[in-house]
Enzyme design. Structure first.
Site, PDB file in Angstrom:
ATOM      1  N   GLY A   1      78.933  44.862  -8.032  1.00 43.64           N
ATOM      2  CA  GLY A   1      79.593  46.023  -7.983  1.00 43.64           C
ATOM      3  C   GLY A   1      80.322  46.135  -9.255  1.00 43.64           C
TER       4      GLY A   1
ATOM      5  N   GLN B   1      85.757  49.541 -15.901  1.00 38.95           N
ATOM      6  CA  GLN B   1      85.462  48.375 -16.400  1.00 38.95           C
ATOM      7  C   GLN B   1      84.440  48.464 -17.549  1.00 38.95           C
ATOM      8  OE1 GLN B   1      84.276  46.724 -12.348  1.00 38.95           O
ATOM      9  NE2 GLN B   1      84.750  44.823 -13.172  1.00 38.95           N
TER      10      GLN B   1
ATOM     11  N   LEU C   1      84.047  40.906 -12.564  1.00 34.48           N
ATOM     12  CA  LEU C   1      83.173  40.938 -13.700  1.00 34.48           C
ATOM     13  C   LEU C   1      84.407  40.890 -14.944  1.00 34.48           C
ATOM     14  CD1 LEU C   1      79.939  42.834 -13.092  1.00 34.48           C
ATOM     15  CD2 LEU C   1      80.146  40.295 -13.470  1.00 34.48           C
TER      16      LEU C   1
ATOM     17  N   HIS D   1      87.294  46.943  -3.486  1.00 30.34           N
ATOM     18  CA  HIS D   1      87.779  46.151  -4.712  1.00 30.34           C
ATOM     19  C   HIS D   1      87.525  47.076  -5.807  1.00 30.34           C
ATOM     20  CE1 HIS D   1      87.319  42.462  -7.562  1.00 30.34           C
ATOM     21  NE2 HIS D   1      86.809  43.665  -8.391  1.00 30.34           N
ATOM     22  N   GLU D   2      86.293  47.886  -5.770  1.00 22.42           N
ATOM     23  CA  GLU D   2      85.824  48.819  -7.137  1.00 22.42           C
ATOM     24  C   GLU D   2      86.765  50.069  -6.989  1.00 22.42           C
ATOM     25  OE1 GLU D   2      84.068  47.334  -9.020  1.00 22.42           O
ATOM     26  OE2 GLU D   2      82.919  45.788  -7.550  1.00 22.42           O
TER      27      GLU D   2
HETATM   28 NI    NI Z   1      86.141  44.018 -10.321  1.00 18.88          NI
END
Ligand code: NI
Length: 169
Positions: free
Chosen positions: A46, A51, A93, A134-135
């Protein structure tokens, strides 16, 4: 398509609150394609636009082994979450090589726009429910380590800063 650089915690840009997408146009579809490539190359399951330093409400997810089941959520909203909660081991990530347990509602209903700008709703459980939450946190400027104790978070930030200095990331 082009893979984009991923911001690494504790980069302050990760705390930017994303704005809703005003129109799902070719620029947004290009962003989704670039985010998908970035996620596949990383590799991850994801990615939120935050990000890659784009502060619009866009997330991409692919939980398939074959990496051919891309799901894009534009302007996602959680319209229902279960009372029941579950702990999952999460990674990110933007926080390479760290994994820790986070407690979240185990099931959610999400409303979002697809790549045609049409509204859709899904009921998610298991890993998909975790991943969407989470995203979506990223879009609010929140990284999963913020659920951990301040001491753990400081240690993670310290280690990642050192790594960045040494040019490892
Ligand atoms: Ni993340």
């Amino acid at each position: 398509m082009a893979a984009l650089p991923i911001l690494c915690y504790p980069d302050p840009r990760l705390h930017t609150v994303a704005k809703p997408v005003v129109a799902v146009n070719d620029a947004v579809r290009q962003l989704v394609a670039d985010m998908a490539q970035t996620m596949y190359e990383a590799p991850g399951i994801g990615l939120a636009a935050t990000q890659v330093d784009v502060h619009q409400q866009v997330i991409v997810i692919d939980l398939s082994d074959e990496r051919d089941q891309l799901q894009a959520f534009i302007n996602p909203e959680i319209i229902w979450s279960s009372e029941e909660k579950k702990v999952w081991q999460e990674g990110c990530l933007s926080v390479p090589d760290f994994f820790d347990e986070v407690l979240r509602p185990s099931e959610i209903k999400v409303r979002a726009l697809n790549l045609d700008g049409k509204s859709f709703e899904i009921h998610a459980d298991g890993l998909l429910a975790v991943c969407i939450q989470h995203e979506m946190d990223h879009l609010k400027g929140k990284v999963f380590v913020e659920y951990l104790s301040p001491l753990k978070r400081m240690r993670i930030a310290g280690k990642l800063k050192k790594k960045t200095k040494a040019g490892a990331l």
